[in-house]
Design a protein around this motif. Structure first.
Motif, PDB file in Angstrom:
ATOM      1  N   PHE A  92      13.805  15.615  30.587  1.00 17.41           N
ATOM      2  CA  PHE A  92      12.368  15.462  30.832  1.00 17.41           C
ATOM      3  C   PHE A  92      11.702  15.133  29.500  1.00 17.41           C
ATOM      4  N   THR A  93      10.890  14.079  29.473  1.00 20.75           N
ATOM      5  CA  THR A  93      10.217  13.657  28.244  1.00 20.75           C
ATOM      6  C   THR A  93       8.745  13.389  28.500  1.00 20.75           C
ATOM      7  N   LEU A  94       7.906  13.986  27.676  1.00 22.56           N
ATOM      8  CA  LEU A  94       6.474  13.680  27.686  1.00 22.56           C
ATOM      9  C   LEU A  94       6.238  12.583  26.664  1.00 22.56           C
ATOM     10  N   LEU A  95       5.666  11.483  27.113  1.00 21.23           N
ATOM     11  CA  LEU A  95       5.416  10.351  26.218  1.00 21.23           C
ATOM     12  C   LEU A  95       4.030  10.459  25.593  1.00 21.23           C
ATOM     13  N   PRO A  96       3.962  10.337  24.277  1.00 19.38           N
ATOM     14  CA  PRO A  96       2.646  10.292  23.653  1.00 19.38           C
ATOM     15  C   PRO A  96       2.064   8.899  23.807  1.00 19.38           C
ATOM     16  N   GLY A  97       0.767   8.789  23.670  1.00 21.27           N
ATOM     17  CA  GLY A  97       0.159   7.470  23.734  1.00 21.27           C
ATOM     18  C   GLY A  97      -1.324   7.525  23.460  1.00 21.27           C
ATOM     19  N   LEU A  98      -1.815   6.475  22.853  1.00 22.65           N
ATOM     20  CA  LEU A  98      -3.253   6.356  22.621  1.00 22.65           C
ATOM     21  C   LEU A  98      -3.953   5.964  23.909  1.00 22.65           C
ATOM     22  N   ALA A  99      -3.272   5.118  24.706  1.00 20.09           N
ATOM     23  CA  ALA A  99      -3.817   4.644  25.979  1.00 20.09           C
ATOM     24  C   ALA A  99      -2.653   4.247  26.873  1.00 20.09           C
ATOM     25  N   GLY A 104       1.853   2.531  33.771  1.00 24.04           N
ATOM     26  CA  GLY A 104       2.588   3.451  32.912  1.00 24.04           C
ATOM     27  C   GLY A 104       3.007   2.898  31.570  1.00 24.04           C
ATOM     28  N   PHE A 105       2.589   1.685  31.246  1.00 20.25           N
ATOM     29  CA  PHE A 105       2.882   1.161  29.917  1.00 20.25           C
ATOM     30  C   PHE A 105       1.923   1.804  28.929  1.00 20.25           C
ATOM     31  N   ARG A 106       2.397   2.040  27.707  1.00 19.28           N
ATOM     32  CA  ARG A 106       1.618   2.794  26.745  1.00 19.28           C
ATOM     33  C   ARG A 106       1.333   1.992  25.485  1.00 19.28           C
TER      34      ARG A 106
END
Length: 152
Positions: A92-99, A104-106
């Motif tokens: 399980f991975t939580l993806l960081p992102g500005l937006a 689902g693309f970050r």
């Protein structure tokens, strides 16, 4: 602040999180979702918790415990002082992102660390998009979308 709690609760209620044994949760930075509550809850849930450590152009995974201490590393992001580098992949991975886009693309900080990580990743990836940060992202050929998106 309520939004952060709601986002964390939604992540913790995902069946994919409940079924996971090892979770990869980045230590929050800038305007990203604060992850300290999520990390502490995962540790209390007896999950193995790994966080990223940057070495040059590589992102390594370091396992942490409740006793782990941290220092500021590349880009001012906290990393474990003595985290154990692991080769196993989390489920399980939580993806960081500005937006994030609706697909689902970050948009990250431009280092490509998570793009390279996701290429061979077989677990579940989750993105959390805070209000006002949903955007149109034209994916590059190397971009991998999140498997699950949470929009607030």
């Amino acid at each position: 602040m309520v939004q952060y709690y709601v986002a964390t609760k939604r992540i913790l209620n995902l069946q994919e999180y409940k079924d996971s044994k090892m979770v990869f949760i980045p230590i929050s930075f800038g305007s990203e979702l604060p992850t300290s509550l999520l990390i502490s809850t995962a540790l209390k849930d007896s999950k193995r918790v790994v966080v990223p450590a940057v070495r040059g152009k590589n992102m390594l995974l370091q396992e942490i415990t409740p006793q782990t201490t941290f220092h500021k590393a590349a880009f001012g992001i906290l990393e474990p002082d003595d985290g154990k580098i692991i080769e196993e992949m989390p489920d399980f991975t939580l993806l960081p992102g500005l937006a994030f886009s609706s697909l689902g693309f970050r948009i990250g900080y431009g280092g490509g660390y998570y793009d390279r990580f996701l290429v061979d990743y077989k677990g579940i990836s989750v993105g959390v998009c805070m209000p006002g940060f949903k955007t149109c992202v034209i994916p590059e050929k190397w971009d991998c979308p999140a498997d699950i998106m949470i929009f607030l």
